[in-house]
Scaffold this active site. Sequence first.
Site, PDB file in Angstrom:
ATOM      1  N   HIS A  13       0.920  -1.061   0.137  1.00 27.29           N
ATOM      2  CA  HIS A  13       0.258  -0.081   0.066  1.00 27.29           C
ATOM      3  C   HIS A  13       0.840   1.198   0.097  1.00 27.29           C
ATOM      4  O   HIS A  13       2.119   0.986   0.167  1.00 27.29           O
ATOM      5  CB  HIS A  13      -1.159  -0.064   1.245  1.00 27.29           C
ATOM      6  CG  HIS A  13      -0.096  -0.006   2.571  1.00 27.29           C
ATOM      7  ND1 HIS A  13       0.401   1.026   2.987  1.00 27.29           N
ATOM      8  CD2 HIS A  13      -0.063  -0.989   3.300  1.00 27.29           C
ATOM      9  CE1 HIS A  13       0.757   0.666   4.305  1.00 27.29           C
ATOM     10  NE2 HIS A  13       0.707  -0.594   4.534  1.00 27.29           N
ATOM     11  N   CYS A  60       3.776  -4.736   6.428  1.00 30.00           N
ATOM     12  CA  CYS A  60       3.103  -4.534   5.181  1.00 30.00           C
ATOM     13  C   CYS A  60       4.559  -4.061   4.280  1.00 30.00           C
ATOM     14  O   CYS A  60       5.395  -3.617   4.679  1.00 30.00           O
ATOM     15  CB  CYS A  60       2.270  -3.428   5.102  1.00 30.00           C
ATOM     16  SG  CYS A  60       0.649  -4.018   5.856  1.00 30.00           S
TER      17      CYS A  60
END
Length: 406
Positions: free
Chosen positions: A329, A347
């Site tokens: 992201h 992440c």
Amino acid sequence: MSRTRPSRIRRHTPLGRRGRSAAIAGAATLALALTACSGGSGSGSADMGADKNAKISVNLQGDKAKPGQPVKVTLAEDGKLADVTVTDNKGGKLAGKISGDGKSWTSDRAASPGTKYTVEAKDDQSRTAKQEFTTEAAGQVNKVTLAPGNKTTVGVAQPLSIVFDNPVKNKKDVEKHLKVTTSNGTEGSWGWIKDYSGKDRVDWRPKEYWKPGTDVKLAADLNGVNSGDGGGWFVRDYDTEFTIGKNQSVKVNLESKHLTLLQDGKEIKSVAMSAGTPGGEKASWGGVNVLMAKEGTIRMNSETVGLGDSYDKMVDYSMRLTWSGMYAHAAPWNASYFGNTNHSSGCVGMSDADAKWLYDTVQVGDPFVTEGSGHKGNADVGNGYGEWNLSWDQWQAKSALKGNTE
């Protein structure tokens, strides 16, 4: 098949026939009424009043017949069955076959719970009969969730995945009723795993990544199948189809701190990123993780994934890689670490511009391959689509029909 209209034929029943018929009905046998052949438009001939019957029996009968078994129709005297039709009150039909000697007919599939069936039979002398029965209702019903979505286009690593609402004890029987067909004869296998939700799940994975352009269809003919204790009956069939898109993959290199998109094995673009902090729960998952969904802008709260109060923010261009919360992201707040330090909560973060480019380019079903040191191993096979971290032999062993799965 035409029947003689009752208003045109007078039937004569010999003395004692009513009692004999009652006995026959009690023994689950049927009288096949002789089909009359009328010459001209006048009343029927004398032969049409004769009591000439054949007999058949049906294994299921009454209003509480046991579901989950095939329907069998048997001719009880001389002659052969010519045609048998079994229809249900939902507009469906049970296909079946007449035996080689013509004496019986058996449906290909089992009778479903809570269904009324009508059996119509015809023999080689044009005699016909009709009988109805109703199966017991299911005490518990099992349902499924399919992925990917119907008529979608997905990446080369996307498995066909079925998650069951209730436990499946009869895995072999269920797997027998799951049929995958592809446009190019792709080799693959089912494998039973435990989904991250705790539910039973079975995935169909090809031996190697799909070839682009492959059309895939699933026919889950589960209506009338019992999933076993605690699971209940399936009371409908399921189907889906999808197409394989471009051959592309994403490599996440924990050493160089760069993410690279490849198409047909060729590098398209490489961007700086920062992955999970090594040495603990904040490290990224390694191995092959498949892009599960492009979720856009979502709220990420560290408390929902067991990381305390580390973060709580809205995140753009979110691409889910595991159920436990690993994403790729946009992470503009981490810009000073891009390309030099892995310093996230697990992440793969990048700039807004790079995340937008990747989000617009990747397909659900694309493999993200995390390489290099500092990850925390491979995610559990049910935590997303982790089957690509198993060898082909290991995956086949998870099939109830090919392996040792109970």
